[in-house]
Design an enzyme around this catalytic site. Structure first.
Site, PDB file in Angstrom:
ATOM      1  N   SER A   1       0.878  -1.164   0.000  1.00 58.74           N
ATOM      2  CA  SER A   1       0.000   0.000   0.000  1.00 58.74           C
ATOM      3  C   SER A   1       0.916   1.215   0.000  1.00 58.74           C
ATOM      4  O   SER A   1       1.772   1.357   0.883  1.00 58.74           O
ATOM      5  CB  SER A   1      -0.894  -0.024   1.235  1.00 58.74           C
ATOM      6  OG  SER A   1      -1.859   0.993   1.146  1.00 58.74           O
ATOM      7  N   GLU A   2       0.758   2.095  -0.993  1.00 56.18           N
ATOM      8  CA  GLU A   2       1.804   3.091  -1.234  1.00 56.18           C
ATOM      9  C   GLU A   2       1.923   4.167  -0.155  1.00 56.18           C
ATOM     10  O   GLU A   2       2.853   4.955  -0.175  1.00 56.18           O
ATOM     11  CB  GLU A   2       1.652   3.714  -2.629  1.00 56.18           C
ATOM     12  CG  GLU A   2       0.385   4.516  -2.874  1.00 56.18           C
ATOM     13  CD  GLU A   2      -0.719   3.680  -3.504  1.00 56.18           C
ATOM     14  OE1 GLU A   2      -0.712   2.443  -3.325  1.00 56.18           O
ATOM     15  OE2 GLU A   2      -1.607   4.273  -4.162  1.00 56.18           O
ATOM     16  N   ASN A   3       1.007   4.192   0.790  1.00 54.82           N
ATOM     17  CA  ASN A   3       1.172   5.123   1.909  1.00 54.82           C
ATOM     18  C   ASN A   3       2.190   4.616   2.931  1.00 54.82           C
ATOM     19  O   ASN A   3       2.420   5.283   3.946  1.00 54.82           O
ATOM     20  CB  ASN A   3      -0.175   5.417   2.578  1.00 54.82           C
ATOM     21  CG  ASN A   3      -0.878   4.174   3.063  1.00 54.82           C
ATOM     22  OD1 ASN A   3      -0.914   3.156   2.376  1.00 54.82           O
ATOM     23  ND2 ASN A   3      -1.433   4.223   4.252  1.00 54.82           N
TER      24      ASN A   3
ATOM     25  N   SER B   1       8.518   4.108   0.042  1.00 55.19           N
ATOM     26  CA  SER B   1       7.458   3.392  -0.657  1.00 55.19           C
ATOM     27  C   SER B   1       7.564   3.588  -2.164  1.00 55.19           C
ATOM     28  O   SER B   1       7.438   2.637  -2.944  1.00 55.19           O
ATOM     29  CB  SER B   1       6.104   3.893  -0.151  1.00 55.19           C
ATOM     30  OG  SER B   1       5.061   3.180  -0.757  1.00 55.19           O
TER      31      SER B   1
END
Lengths: 218, 232
Positions: free
Chosen positions: A46-48, A88
């Protein structure tokens, strides 16, 4: 019959390999998580800032400090890791994510994708989509083959502002699985009961069809 | 404050020197990991004409939405601003200038600033509206866009634990943009949940070394959840 959203997710999930790190976008791609084959292990990015995203939490386990890129509360699986947004996207841009699945408004025969902006409508932003399409080694775009009026979304050239230029190789629509190569769509599989003729009629960009096109197993 | 003790005891001290027309970075992803008390203090200070760099713009009545309500932000640099009706209104009326930046490029522009790198090439955005007017270059047959670093007068960040010397530890996905922003402010202010004496954090677990942090304040956090989703 055109595939349902669930069937599309199921078909994408068949592409997952044991040991893959995978980023799933919002919408149909998110549903892919429900169809991961039980005999393989994959880690969802999850890119966060989370590698190893798990299911939604129980009421008691809700944690305001643990969300996904869609801002939903989630859990982390065993072996998960947290990191900054810069790390990320280093992961994404550096080509370390094995598979990215995301939606689109349009794709074209050159592999360009438009997914974030419709001129005249309110622009909310691209979020991480431009980074994902530019960085991932392997991308599957999930989208409707045509709009409600039957107009193709698989074009000779994208009409909407691009998210990425020449970066898409595979598209799963509600009608077909296609590969993009040498300036054309190549039909790989068709949805059960959908004819090659229907796919041809709803594909505006150059389409190459072998004489035999297998039906998907969904 | 004295020497290497970064702790301040009031929000007034935390934001001393913040004035109109400055550029601020504000950590957080959505409402997760935002410096709630520092945002409230900016509202109280009524600073105006701000350029705000933050991944999102909060919601109407929380996060950076509070600054938008008071029309304190002139320019917003963000990757996604979907959750804020007030924002949309001010953007459409031209009151608010918006520079949409791909999320990874935004993070890297901030990282570059903190690391003393003036600009970098990225494939992200090549051939899209984001690349308009920017220098491009080909490396090994691929096209890249030159993106300059993003600095700020103040970086306002949120961490979980701090020691008195400004060493910081973040928790879960509340880290997000906070660690990079911590490096890119002329003055970096960390609002934290817990403060311990120097020496009590395991040095192996420090995420942001104190050299990046100028001021630390202990805050009270509401930690509002934007999309509460639970198992059916």
């Amino acid at each position: 019959m055109a595939l349902t959203r669930e069937q599309m997710a199921k078909r994408v999930a068949q592409e997952l390999k044991d040991g893959d790190y995978v980023n799933l976008g919002i919408g149909i791609p998110t549903l892919v998580a429900n169809y991961i084959p039980p005999n393989i292990q994959v880690m969802l990015q999850s890119e966060n800032g989370l590698l190893g995203m798990g299911a939604f939490p129980s009421e008691d386990d809700v944690d305001a400090d643990l969300i996904n890129a869609g801002k939903q509360t989630v859990t982390a699986v065993a072996g998960a890791a947290f990191f900054s947004s810069a790390d990320s996207f280093a992961m994404i841009r550096g080509g370390h994510v094995d598979l990215t699945v995301l939606g689109a408004f349009e794709v074209d025969v050159a592999g360009s994708i438009a997914s974030w902006m419709i001129p005249g409508k309110l622009v909310k932003g691209m979020g991480g989509a431009m980074d994902l399409v530019a960085g991932a080694r392997n991308i599957i775009v999930t989208m409707m083959h045509a709009d409600k009026d039957g107009n193709s979304k698989l074009l000779t050239q994208c009409q909407l502002p691009l998210t990425g230029y020449r970066c898409i190789q595979r598209v799963l629509t509600d009608l077909a699985l296609l590969k993009i190569e040498h300036g054309a769509f190549h039909l790989l599989e068709r949805a059960p009961g959908v004819t090659i003729e229907e796919i041809q009629s709803k594909t505006a960009g150059k389409l190459i069809c072998p004489s035999q096109v297998p039906e998907m197993n969904v | 404050m004295s020497g290497l003790n970064k702790v301040v005891s009031s929000y007034q001290q935390a934001l001393a020197g913040l004035t109109d027309n400055m550029t601020i970075m504000v950590g957080g992803f959505g409402l997760c990991g935002i410096p709630e008390g520092l945002i409230a203090e900016m509202v109280r200070l009524q600073v105006r004409g701000l350029t705000a760099i933050s991944n999102n713009a909060g919601v109407d009545d929380f996060g950076l939405g509070l600054l938008l309500q008071q029309r304190q932000i002139r320019t917003m640099i963000a990757s996604y601003v979907g959750e804020n009706a007030l924002f949309e209104q001010q953007m459409l009326s031209g009151e608010l200038e918006v520079i949409l930046t791909p999320q990874g490029t935004l993070a890297e522009k901030i990282r570059a600033a903190g690391a003393g790198i003036p600009a970098f090439y990225t494939a992200t955005g090549y051939g899209t509206p984001v690349a308009h007017g920017k220098e491009t270059r080909e490396f090994n047959g691929r096209h890249y866009v030159l993106e300059p670093a993003l600095h700020a007068d103040f970086a306002l960040i949120k961490a979980w634990k701090a020691d008195t010397m400004g060493n910081l530890i973040y928790r879960n996905t509340a880290a997000n943009f906070n660690p990079v922003m911590a490096t890119a402010g002329k003055i970096t202010v960390a609002e934290v949940e817990q403060l311990v004496p120097a020496g009590e954090l395991d040095a192996n677990h420090v995420h942001t070394p104190g050299i990046y942090v100028d001021r630390v304040i202990v805050g009270q956090f509401e930690k509002r959840i934007e999309k509460r989703t639970v198992q059916p």
